[in-house]
Design an enzyme around this catalytic site. Structure first.
Site, short mmCIF file in Angstrom:
data_model
loop_
_atom_site.label_atom_id
_atom_site.label_comp_id
_atom_site.label_asym_id
_atom_site.label_seq_id
_atom_site.Cartn_x
_atom_site.Cartn_y
_atom_site.Cartn_z
N GLU A 63 0.86 -1.27 0.02
CA GLU A 63 -0.07 -0.08 -0.09
C GLU A 63 0.89 1.36 0.13
OE1 GLU A 63 -3.63 1.69 2.62
OE2 GLU A 63 -2.85 0.07 3.27
N LEU A 90 3.17 10.31 2.30
CA LEU A 90 2.59 10.07 3.74
C LEU A 90 1.16 9.84 3.42
CD1 LEU A 90 4.35 12.75 5.81
CD2 LEU A 90 5.07 10.39 5.74
#
Length: 544
Positions: A63, A90
């Site tokens: 991911e 992030l």
């Protein structure tokens, strides 16, 4: 939705993927498999190209990797040779945080991924922080209050006063993190015991807003020491306290996406805002009563949690990851890891078609100096080919141009203007527009020699006849002009036309010999018929 966006004719050729993340990862395996099987029952009957192996759970590392690809594709930095040119990612979700950035170091560890684009290798560090998503973080704050502060039983429920909830708020809540935690810090909720599933602990949340206590609670939620025995006693001021000892500390420039963007958008902040602005808006929102707070924003899920989310994302970046405010850019909500999946799957399909592996071998075996030499030789061959082709074109296909002469003497305009208003003008004569007589005349002119003697003209003028005149259209104003032969030694060409209120400006070029006569090309607009007749009478036209 996808069926409406994608043309129907392309449905059967469009691959479809369903990748599940942290919310499904933390379920018991039996439950997650049941969920994916039910999803496959729906997708296999769709009009898209789908297979069972494309319906699966991906790891947190995958991911994170997909999110980095999506971001740097959006920023056009994929394939750059320097790690300083790429951006770290992030990606904040509901259950976890994915961190990905490029390393200058090439050591391999459990977080390392190498992405090869062309001849460039990107050495990435990618990891997922379980329990650091927005929803799980708030759940941990409730669990911490239940554990440290205790509660008062009320109708069989534990009542918890939360410093990040507004005055007047009172709701039931199911706390997952109130159960014992696993080694990775995730809750053990959902595990089956004696045929019964463990559910979250039911609590009653009561708003008791205290901004300083709320900020301190957010910092505790970030500290891994409170949620995992693997990293005890971490000091957030000395070490990134959201990271285990085996994880590399993030460095470089970062785009904070997804959940970070959601929080900024909730408080009506743009990408230029700072974490200080987020904290200020969060405090203002927390000081409102619950009825006022929930009516001040459009209806949406988790409105009550944003008083906590503001100090949480600030603590997560500053203490949890020790990333400075100047290193963070708030990215768009449209840049998500799902785009990275689509890009990589499409790239893999393309590389299969054009045999990228063979290209890479070719690219690595050829010396760059040889490529430069081959390129230069190719240029020389192309130039030689062009020259050969141009020399082989028959004369009948070439355009005729008047020979260019530069007149050094200064002329004057019709209005007596100075030489500063004079411009040299030469125009090509298209051979397609000239008749046979014209070609003979031009041949006559071009056979002049430099010593004043002439060669035998191809089309001599009949004795006693008037000078042969012919007219053609000139590009400036389209006026009719006359070209007349007056000397066998020289040719002078004049153009006159009007320029606004300045009057007429004369353009001249050619070589003029005052003692031997001249040839005049002049617009009828700039000369009256009487002046033209007078000029013609004064010209000495030699007879043959």
């Amino acid at each position: 939705m996808a069926e409406k966006q994608i043309p129907r004719r392309a449905h059967k050729h469009t691959p479809l993927f369903l990748y599940a993340t942290a919310g499904v990862r933390k379920l018991p395996s039996a439950d997650s498999e049941w969920l994916l099987d039910k999803a496959w029952d729906v997708l296999k009957n769709s009009s898209f190209l789908c297979s069972r192996d494309r319906v699966k759970i991906i790891t947190g590392m995958d991911e994170a990797y997909y999110g980095w690809v999506a971001l740097n594709h959006h920023m056009n930095t994929l394939g750059t040779s320097s790690s300083k040119m790429t951006y770290g990612s992030l990606d904040l979700g509901g259950s976890s945080l994915q961190v990905t950035f490029e390393n200058d170091k090439t050591e391999q560890d459990e977080t390392s991924i190498i992405l090869t684009i062309g001849s460039v290798d990107h050495h990435l560090s990618a990891y997922s922080l379980t329990g650091y998503g927005l929803n799980d973080a708030f759940d941990k704050s409730v669990a911490y209050l239940v554990k440290k502060l205790g509660g008062v039983a009320n109708n069989g429920k534990v009542q918890v006063k939360h410093p990040c909830l507004q005055t007047g708020y009172k709701e039931d809540y199911d706390c997952s993190y109130c159960h014992p935690l696993k080694q990775d810090g995730s809750p053990s909720v959902g595990e089956k015991t004696s045929g019964k599933e463990k559910q979250g602990v039911a609590v009653e949340l009561v708003g008791a807003p205290q901004w300083n206590e709320c900020s301190a609670l957010a910092k505790v939620t970030v500290n891994l020491s409170e949620w995992s025995s693997a990293s005890p006693g971490l000091d957030c001021n000395l070490h990134p306290c959201a990271l285990a000892s085996n994880l590399t500390q993030p460095h470089g420039k970062f785009f904070a996406m997804s959940g970070f963007f959601v929080v900024f958008k909730f408080f009506n902040l743009n990408a230029d805002a700072t974490l200080v602005d987020v904290l200020q808006r969060g405090q203002e929102f927390c000081e409102k009563t619950w009825n006022v707070a929930k009516s001040s924003v459009p209806p949406q899920p988790f409105i009550e949690q944003y008083c906590f989310r503001a100090p949480y994302i600030a603590s997560l970046l500053r203490e949890g990851l020790q990333i400075k405010d100047s290193q963070v850019i708030i990215g768009s909500g449209s840049i998500t890891w799902t785009l990275g999946v689509a890009l990589l799957e499409a790239g893999q399909a393309l590389s299969t078609r054009i045999d990228i592996q063979g290209y890479r071998i070719l690219h690595r075996e050829i010396n760059p100096n040889i490529l430069i030499i081959l390129f230069l030789i190719s240029i020389v061959l192309v130039i030689c080919a062009i020259l050969c082709v141009s020399n082989s074109i028959p004369r009948s296909f070439r355009k005729s141009y008047l020979p260019l002469y530069r007149q050094n003497s200064a002329g004057s305009s019709v209005l007596g203007m100075g030489s500063s208003f004079r411009f040299q003008l030469w125009s090509p004569i298209n051979s397609d527009c000239l008749d046979d007589q014209t070609f003979k005349f031009l041949d006559f002119v071009w056979h002049f020699t430099g010593d004043g003697r002439t060669k035998t003209p191809l089309s001599p003028t009949v004795a006693g006849s008037d000078p042969h005149l012919f007219s053609m259209s000139h590009g400036l104003g389209g006026s009719s002009v006359q070209l007349m032969e007056s000397s066998r030694q020289s040719l002078g060409v004049y153009h006159s036309y009007s320029v606004g209120s300045l009057g007429q400006m004369q353009f001249s070029s050619g070589v003029r010999n005052p003692s031997r006569g001249q040839t005049t090309l002049q617009s009828r607009r700039s000369q009256s018929r009487e002046d033209l007749s007078s000029t013609l009478a004064d010209i000495h036209v030699p007879k043959v």
